[in-house]
Design a protein around this motif. Structure first.
Motif, short mmCIF file in Angstrom:
data_model
loop_
_atom_site.label_atom_id
_atom_site.label_comp_id
_atom_site.label_asym_id
_atom_site.label_seq_id
_atom_site.Cartn_x
_atom_site.Cartn_y
_atom_site.Cartn_z
N GLU A 198 -4.62 10.98 -1.98
CA GLU A 198 -5.59 10.04 -2.52
C GLU A 198 -6.03 9.04 -1.46
O GLU A 198 -7.23 8.76 -1.32
N PHE A 199 -5.09 8.53 -0.70
CA PHE A 199 -5.45 7.61 0.38
C PHE A 199 -6.37 8.33 1.37
O PHE A 199 -7.37 7.77 1.82
N ARG A 200 -6.01 9.54 1.71
CA ARG A 200 -6.79 10.33 2.68
C ARG A 200 -8.22 10.54 2.19
O ARG A 200 -9.16 10.52 2.99
N ALA A 201 -8.40 10.70 0.88
CA ALA A 201 -9.73 10.93 0.33
C ALA A 201 -10.52 9.64 0.16
O ALA A 201 -11.75 9.63 0.37
N TRP A 202 -9.84 8.54 -0.20
CA TRP A 202 -10.55 7.31 -0.54
C TRP A 202 -10.79 6.39 0.65
O TRP A 202 -11.77 5.65 0.67
N VAL A 249 0.84 -1.20 0.00
CA VAL A 249 0.00 0.00 0.00
C VAL A 249 0.87 1.25 0.00
O VAL A 249 0.61 2.21 -0.74
N HIS A 250 1.91 1.23 0.80
CA HIS A 250 2.83 2.37 0.88
C HIS A 250 3.48 2.61 -0.48
O HIS A 250 3.60 3.76 -0.94
N ARG A 258 -1.05 2.18 12.73
CA ARG A 258 0.08 3.06 12.46
C ARG A 258 0.28 3.25 10.97
O ARG A 258 0.54 4.37 10.50
N LEU A 259 0.14 2.16 10.19
CA LEU A 259 0.29 2.27 8.74
C LEU A 259 -0.81 3.15 8.15
O LEU A 259 -0.54 4.01 7.30
N ILE A 260 -2.04 2.95 8.58
CA ILE A 260 -3.16 3.73 8.06
C ILE A 260 -2.98 5.22 8.40
O ILE A 260 -3.23 6.10 7.57
N GLU A 261 -2.52 5.50 9.60
CA GLU A 261 -2.27 6.89 9.99
C GLU A 261 -1.17 7.50 9.14
O GLU A 261 -1.27 8.64 8.67
#
Length: 293
Positions: free
Chosen positions: A219-223, A166-167, A208-211
């Motif tokens: 894009e991650f923050r929006a989706w 994902v990163h 922690r990864l999601i944060e």
């Protein structure tokens, strides 16, 4: 009675009988000393008695007897967990117990480092013309073959969260440029990751990864809040490699049947865009020590 329901009832009866027989076989295998029970002088039972298993698990003897007899009782997850502990079941036996009982085994976060065993590593390296890698429960890349490094880059230079799929998809500029249909693939990756991570909700490593991703990728923050989920095991990926140009791969995700959440991801180059020959060119260009890494 509706004749169409008969096979279902017959299957349920068979499952309950198999559950009872399995419990009995594990009980008779377990010695009193291994279970911490005084054997006594007059013991005819080779293993534990039913009342001893019931006592250790904290359930009624009559109820446990019914369970072994295949009667229509439905043990809870908590009771199955207690029985698994009482009977000293290993991971495979515990999983079998929950499957026979028709229950979902509770998931516990693995605290030990994930390890790719020798046979899987050997298989990974044998896939010469198929880029492949192994990911762990959080989609961290644990092992890879030379073909994967030739196409996607050297995972060995990435550390910590940077070696997470994902990163890489959302924040690694090189990886992002490789993917022709980046937005479409990124959305699928995110939805698949959310589905796979459902059993780990609240896990500190996942949180922690999601944060980190929320801070690092707009894009991650929006989706991510959209909560889309997907279970995609295969597909076609178009790559734009900086050296050989366009390539097309068919990819497949294979679960590792060892009780872990590790998966083997395999990419097969297609004839389209001369991808097989281009992959061979990339492999030939690798330093000798990396071709057999």
């Amino acid at each position: 009675m509706d004749s169409r329901s008969a096979p279902t009832h017959a299957a349920e009866d068979s499952r309950r009988r198999e559950l009872g027989a399995f419990l009995r076989s594990r009980r008779e295998r377990l010695t009193p000393s291994a279970a911490g029970v005084a054997a006594g002088l007059r013991r005819r039972t080779p293993g534990l008695r039913r009342e001893e298993v019931a006592m250790i698990a904290g359930v009624g003897t009559t109820w446990y007897t019914w369970l072994e007899q295949g009667r229509e009782v439905r043990p809870s997850v908590e009771v199955l967990t207690a029985l698994a502990e009482a009977l000293r079941l290993d991971a495979a036996e515990r999983q079998h117990l929950f499957i026979l009982a028709g229950r979902q085994q509770p998931q516990h976060r693995a605290v030990a480092p994930e390890k790719v065993d020798g046979p899987l590593l050997h298989m990974l390296q044998s896939l010469v013309l198929q880029p492949a890698y192994v990911v762990g429960r959080r989609w961290d890349v644990l092992a890879w073959n030379p073909a994967a490094a030739a196409v996607f880059g050297d995972y060995g230079v990435l550390e910590g969260d940077a070696r997470n799929i994902v990163h890489m998809v959302f924040t690694n500029p090189h990886h992002r440029r490789l993917l022709v249909d980046w937005e479409q693939l990124a959305r699928i990756v995110l939805a698949s990751f959310r589905a796979a991570s459902a059993k780990y909700v609240g896990d500190p490593d996942f949180e922690r990864l999601i944060e980190l991703m929320t801070r690092s990728s707009p894009e991650f923050r929006a989706w991510w809040p959209q909560r889309d989920v997907a279970h995609r095991l295969s597909g076609v990926k178009h790559v734009r490699h900086p050296t050989v140009g366009a390539m097309t791969f068919e990819h497949m995700s294979l679960s590792i049947g060892d009780g872990s959440d590790m998966k083997l991801i395999v990419y097969t180059p297609l004839a389209e865009q001369n991808s097989i020959a281009k992959l061979q060119t990339l492999l030939d260009a690798l330093p000798a020590e990396r071709r057999s890494a």
